[in-house]
Structure formats: structure tokens, C-alpha cells
Design an enzyme around this catalytic site. Sequence first.
Site, short mmCIF file in Angstrom:
data_model
loop_
_atom_site.label_atom_id
_atom_site.label_comp_id
_atom_site.label_asym_id
_atom_site.label_seq_id
_atom_site.Cartn_x
_atom_site.Cartn_y
_atom_site.Cartn_z
N GLU A 176 2.30 16.14 -6.15
CA GLU A 176 2.06 16.97 -4.96
C GLU A 176 3.06 16.63 -3.85
OE1 GLU A 176 -2.65 18.06 -5.45
OE2 GLU A 176 -2.19 16.26 -4.33
N ASP A 305 -14.96 4.51 -5.78
CA ASP A 305 -13.77 3.90 -6.38
C ASP A 305 -13.90 2.40 -6.64
OD1 ASP A 305 -12.50 6.30 -6.30
OD2 ASP A 305 -10.87 5.68 -4.97
N ALA A 320 -12.99 11.89 -5.86
CA ALA A 320 -13.93 12.11 -4.76
C ALA A 320 -15.30 12.59 -5.26
CB ALA A 320 -13.33 13.14 -3.80
#
Length: 440
Positions: A176, A305, A320
Site C-alpha cells: 500500500e 495482536d 483488526a
Amino acid sequence: MPERTPRVVVVGGGFGGLAAAKALRKARAEVLLIDRNNHHLFQPLLYQVATAVLSPGQIGSPIRSILRNQKNTTVVLGEVTGVDKAQKCVFVSDADRQDVPVAYDYLILATGASHSYFGHDEYEKFAPGLKSLADAVEVRNKVLSAFEQAEAEEDPSRHRDLLTFVLVGAGPTGVETASAIAFLVSNTLRSEFRRVDPASARIVVVDRGDRVLGSFSQDISRAAKQRLEKLGVEVRLGQSVDQIDADGVVVAGERIPSKTVIWTAGVTPSPAGKWLNVETDRAGRVRIQKDLTVPGHPEVFVVGDTASLDQDGKPLPGVAQVAMQQGRYAGRLIHRRLTGKPAPGPFSYFDKGNMAVVGKGFAVLESGKLRIHGFIAWLAWAAVHLEFLAQSNLRVSVFVQWVWTYLTGQWGSRLIVNYYGSERRRLVSDAPQKAMAASK
Ligand SMILES: Cc1cc2nc3c(=O)[nH]c(=O)nc-3n(C[C@H](O)[C@H](O)[C@H](O)COP(=O)(O)OP(=O)(O)OC[C@H]3O[C@@H](n4cnc5c(N)ncnc54)[C@H](O)[C@@H]3O)c2cc1C
């Protein structure tokens, strides 16, 4: 004697901690949410701050503002440094005080992860990672400064090195970020420089794996790689980084001179496992049970996490959705216990799918048997990311920015925010005088 209100301490106001706190909004409990930052951060859009699409304030919200209507919840700014399971307290430090014990009846640890340099912490100085807003602003400074330095440089032979950007890691963040830099150089910056052509910038993505977006299926990886290459990004797979220093990187024995190296390769969990002194997986994540508690301590939950849980024989990914679903589950479970209701069934993760964006108007999406890439996937990506931003003001502001950027090619926040060397010296040399003045 009035009954004491039980206290639930939630450490971390990220995706997991916030979901847990919200699930406790109707509980007859004092909820104390502790975070070392005052804001909840939407990490999936960090790369857009790092590449100057969005400003920091568009992807972060003050935690106390998000929870302002939740009367049973107090938000505290502080860093947890340890846990005493026997005494049922966490230790919290802030700017004023160190290791203050804070008692709990229930504890939810949702302290996330930070980047890992796989034993090469010396790389951090030259190759910042992307995990916090401060990281994103540092990367933005580096990326934008590279163009300024190149424009100021009279010797054209140095332009190429100054305009070489290396992304270590071809996961979603590396892909990204690389594609966003490609768009930045070929659109936004195009007509603004005189001595250098931003479009001549070299963007390199390096990964020791054999595909980009390794957590996606083969055909999606292939589509993402083709798209990157179409955007002019050089993709180097199956190659390890041997060295990172002030002059660039050494990849598979070849030096790539660069002033801008960005690390997106690995993460390491918070030290929750050390605080609790319990079993962890190889990465250091706390091994939790199906009800998300730590063995032998039904009052201690670890989510997101920093937790390790297998489902269908595989560890749940550090994304997430896992953190949010686990946080919600832990909050609801505690609520049920407080009201004397039976515990729900074991936690089960519902995978809604995976997405990553690869430049303007192109994303890849995988959900169950559905695998698509292109504009439709990008629309879905944009809708999902808008939906999960923490507050409606952010949704509106990000939506408007994206539409503007899409239509005009203009990026949102291209500021280099730095002290000048002389200012910093003045701050340091003024400090004793300021302290004396304050003491008078
Ligand atoms: C650049 C980037 C891009 C990502 N993109 C995606 C994506 O597209 N899709 C996706 O699903 N996932 C994505 N992820 C992963 C996702 O953001 C994480 O899986 C998720 O944030 C985990 O939630 P968490 O609650 O466990 O931790 P976090 O959201 O990281 O929250 C941890 C919180 O704990 C606080 N904290 C940590 N230590 C302490 C301490 N000692 N004391 C007090 N507070 C503490 C931190 O300040 C933070 O607020 C991305 C991550 C990054 C870094």
C-alpha cells in the site's frame, strides 16, 4: 455496607481494548481504560498519513472523546509496566509518577504489537517502521524531504539516489505504501519541481518471500504484483536484506543507494507475556484459552495482536477484526459473570475477509470463495475503511479528502514538520534558564 463496585481494567485503547470497553458500557462495574497514547489509532490508514494523503488527525481520535457518553468508564493516560497477578494489580507510569499500583477485579490486556527488526535493532535508525502516528509523520518527513533535497542538489548524478525509496516487506503495508508513493510522484508532485522529475523516482519493494501479499491467495498476489509493476514499482521477491545503513540497503549482495528506507517487514507483540509470566508462542504472544483468559486466571484476559489462539489448527492472524471480536467477547463475558449469567460458548473468530489497496482505484479483496481485484474491490475497501473509523467526523473528513484526491490528484497533508537544527539548539540551551525562571 454498600456492595463494592467491581473494577475492570482495560489496558490499551486500540481495536481490542476499545471494543472491550464498549461491550462493558451497561455493566455495573467501574471500567478503567489505560493507554499510553491519548488516542485510538486506525492503523490500516497509517500508510496514507506516511504518504501525505491524510493528516494525522484524520485517523486518530481521543479515546476519552470516543467514550465520553459511557459514564461507567474512566480513561487514564499512562504506560503499564507490569502486572502482579497475585495482588491483582497493574503498575502504571506517567509523566509524574512511576509504577503506581492500580487494582483490578478483571483485567483485559489489549496492548497490541510493535515492529520487529528480527534482531537488527540498529536498522531502526535508518528505516523507520509504521506503527504509530509519530512513525507515520517521521516517514512522511523522510519521503517529502527526499524530493526537497533532490531539488536543492545541483549534481544531477545524486538525484537518482535521493529519489530511491525502498520498502522492506511486501505485506499489505509495504504494498500500500509503495503504490501510494508511486501515485504521489506521478500525479501530485508532477509539476512542482524544476530540477528533478519526481516521476523518475525509483520505488523498490523487497521481500524474502516468493510473493507479494503472502497472506492472500496466489492469484490475488499475482494481480497485486502486476498492478505494482504497472505503477512502476520494482518488486524484488525471494531476496533478503543483508544490511541497512545511512547510504541505503544491501539486498541479496547488491547495494541499493537510498535515503528513504521504510521497514514494514515484521511485528513483535507487547511484553504482556513477560508481565504475566505465562506461556507464550514463538513470537512472544500470550497463549490464551478458548474463553480468552490466561490458564489458572479466569479474571485475566488477553486479546488482539498480543494474544495467541489457534482456530481450526491455525493461529488467528494479527488483524483488526480478530482484536475487535476478541475485545467484544471478553467485555461481554465479564458482563455476564457480573450479572450471574452463564458464560457464552468458546470464542470463535468470524473471518469477514482480507483487503489491500494497490494505488488509485485498485484494491484486492478476498472473502470466503470471493476473490476480486480492481475498482469494485477498491470501492468495497473504501466503504469498509470509512465504516470502521472511530468517529463520524473522521468518516466525513476522510471521505471528502478521498473524493478530492481522486478527482484532482492532490494529496491532503504535504507538510514536513520538523525542528530546524538551530531551533532545537535554542530549545536545549534555553532549558536551564527556563527552569530557573519557572522556579522563581
Ligand atoms: C500499518 C498497519 C496497517 C494495518 N492494516 C490492517 C488492515 O488493513 N486490516 C486489518 O485488519 N489490520 C491491519 N493492521 C493490523 C491491525 O491494526 C492490528 O491487528 C490491530 O490494531 C490490533 O489491535 P490491538 O487492540 O491488539 O492493538 P492496537 O490496535 O495496536 O492497540 C494497542 C493499544 O495499546 C496501547 N499500549 C500498548 N502498550 C501499552 C502499555 N504498556 N501501556 C498502555 N498502553 C499501551 C497502544 O497505545 C495502543 O493504543 C495494520 C497494522 C498496521 C501497523
